[in-house]
Design a protein around this motif. Structure first.
Motif: not given
Length: 321
Positions: A78, A76, A91-92, A86, A88
Motif C-alpha cells: 500500500h 500487496n 487494515t489488511d 495510509t 492499508g
C-alpha cells in the motif's frame, strides 16, 4: 596597645576557599563526557534507530527512497497518497483471521509460559530459602541446565520426545495407555518456551529471595505467622522487584521467540515471530510483516514499561533517586 587588640592580631587567618572551576573548564568537561558517550549513541541510532524509523514509514505507505526496492519487489504493498500516510497494511492485518488467530495464540502462549516459568522459579527459590540442602541444590542446578543446551537442539529433542513414536507414547503403550501426541502443537511450544526461559528467571528470582533478611522472617514467625503468611506478606513483597524484572524479561523473550515455535509448533496458528517470517519470505508481503513486527513491538513496550517502573522503584527504595 590593649590586650584585646593583641588577641585579635594573633588569631590565625581563615582557610582559603577552594577554587571553583571556571565556566570554560566545566564546559570542556561536559563536552569531553558527551564525546565519550557519542560513539555508542551513534551506532545505536544508525543500526537500530534509523532502520526502525524507515520500517515504520514503510508500514505507513512511504515507499520512496531506501524503501523503493522492497516496495517494488513485494506484493500487496500500500502506497501513501502524496504526503498523507495510509493504514492499508494495518487494515489488511487486523481484518485477517490468520493474523488475529496468531496474535491470540502469541498472547496466550506468552501468558501461560511466563506464569509457569515464574511459578517454577519462585518454587525453587523458596525451597532454597526455607529448606536448602541437597534437594534444593539439585533443583537449582537442573533449572540452569538449559543454559548450556542450544535452543535448536532442545527444540528437536522436545519434538521427538512428544512425537507419535516418542518416549512418552512408547512408555505409555507398554502399560496399555494411549498418550496424546503433542508434537507440532502449541503444547510443545509452551514446554519449549518454559525450558528455554527457566534458567534466567531462576537465577534472578532465587537471588532476590535469598536477599530477604532472615531476621524479618524470624520476626514474622515469632509473631505467629504461618509459612504461607510469611511467604505472601514478607518474602514475596521484599523480593517483588527482582520477581517483576524476571517476569518482564521472560515475557518479552517468549513474545518474540522464533526458534521454539518454528521447530515445534503447527503451521497455523503459530506465534507472530514465525508468521512474520512467513509473510516476509514465503508470501513476499514485507509491508504486512513489518506491521506484525510493530504489533509485537507495541506489546513488548507495554511489558518494558513495567520493567522500567520496577527499576525506578528499586532505585527509589535504595535512595539513588
Amino acid at each position: 596597645m590593649t590586650a584585646e587588640s593583641t588577641k585579635v592580631r594573633e588569631q590565625p587567618p581563615a582557610p582559603a576557599r577552594p577554587l571553583r572551576p571556571t565556566a570554560r573548564r566545566a564546559g570542556a568537561g561536559r563536552a569531553a563526557g558527551f564525546a565519550m558517550a557519542l560513539p555508542p549513541i551513534v551506532l545505536i541510532a544508525l543500526f537500530i534507530g534509523f532502520p526502525i524509523v524507515l520500517a515504520f514509514a514503510f508500514s505507513l505507505g512511504f515507499t520512496g527512497g531506501l524503501n523503493r526496492t522492497i516496495s517494488v519487489i513485494g506484493q500487496n504493498v500500500h502506497e501513501a497518497d502524496g504526503g498523507a500516510p495510509t493504514l492499508g497494511a494495518y487494515t489488511d492485518m487486523f481484518t485477517s483471521p490468520r493474523f488475529l488467530g496468531d496474535l491470540a495464540v502469541t498472547v496466550v502462549v506468552t501468558l501461560v509460559s511466563t506464569t509457569v516459568v515464574v511459578l517454577l522459579a519462585a518454587g525453587i527459590g523458596l525451597y532454597l530459602k526455607f529448606r536448602g540442602g541437597m534437594i534444593g541444590k539439585v533443583l537449582s542446578a537442573l533449572a540452569v541446565v538449559p543454559l548450556f543446551i542450544p535452543v535448536v537442539i532442545a527444540s528437536w529433542a522436545i519434538l521427538g520426545f512428544y512425537s507419535a513414536d516418542g518416549f512418552l507414547r512408547s512408555a505409555a503403550a507398554q502399560l496399555g495407555l494411549d498418550f496424546p501426541v503433542w508434537s507440532f502443537t502449541m503444547v510443545t511450544v509452551v514446554i519449549g518456551s518454559v525450558w528455554t526461559s527457566l534458567p534466567f528467571a531462576t537465577l534472578l528470582v532465587t537471588s532476590g529471595l535469598q536477599a530477604v533478611p532472615q531476621a524479618m522472617i524470624d520476626a514474622a514467625r515469632d509473631a505467629g505467622a504461618s509459612f504461607w503468611r510469611v511467604v505472601t506478606a514478607v518474602v514475596v513483597p521484599m523480593a517483588g522487584v527482582p520477581i517483576i524484572i524476571a517476569t518482564t524479561f521472560t515475557a518479552i523473550g517468549i513474545l518474540g521467540s522464533f526458534t521454539v515455535p518454528y521447530f515445534t509448533g503447527p503451521n497455523s496458528p503459530n506465534m507472530l515471530g514465525v508468521d512474520m517470517s512467513n509473510y516476509f519470505s514465503a508470501f513476499n508481503q514485507p509491508q504486512q510483516a513489518v506491521v506484525m513486527a510493530f504489533v509485537v513491538f507495541a506489546i513488548a513496550s507495554g511489558i518494558a514499561a513495567v520493567y522500567v517502573w520496577a527499576n525506578f522503584r528499586s532505585a527509589k527504595e535504595s535512595g539513588a533517586v
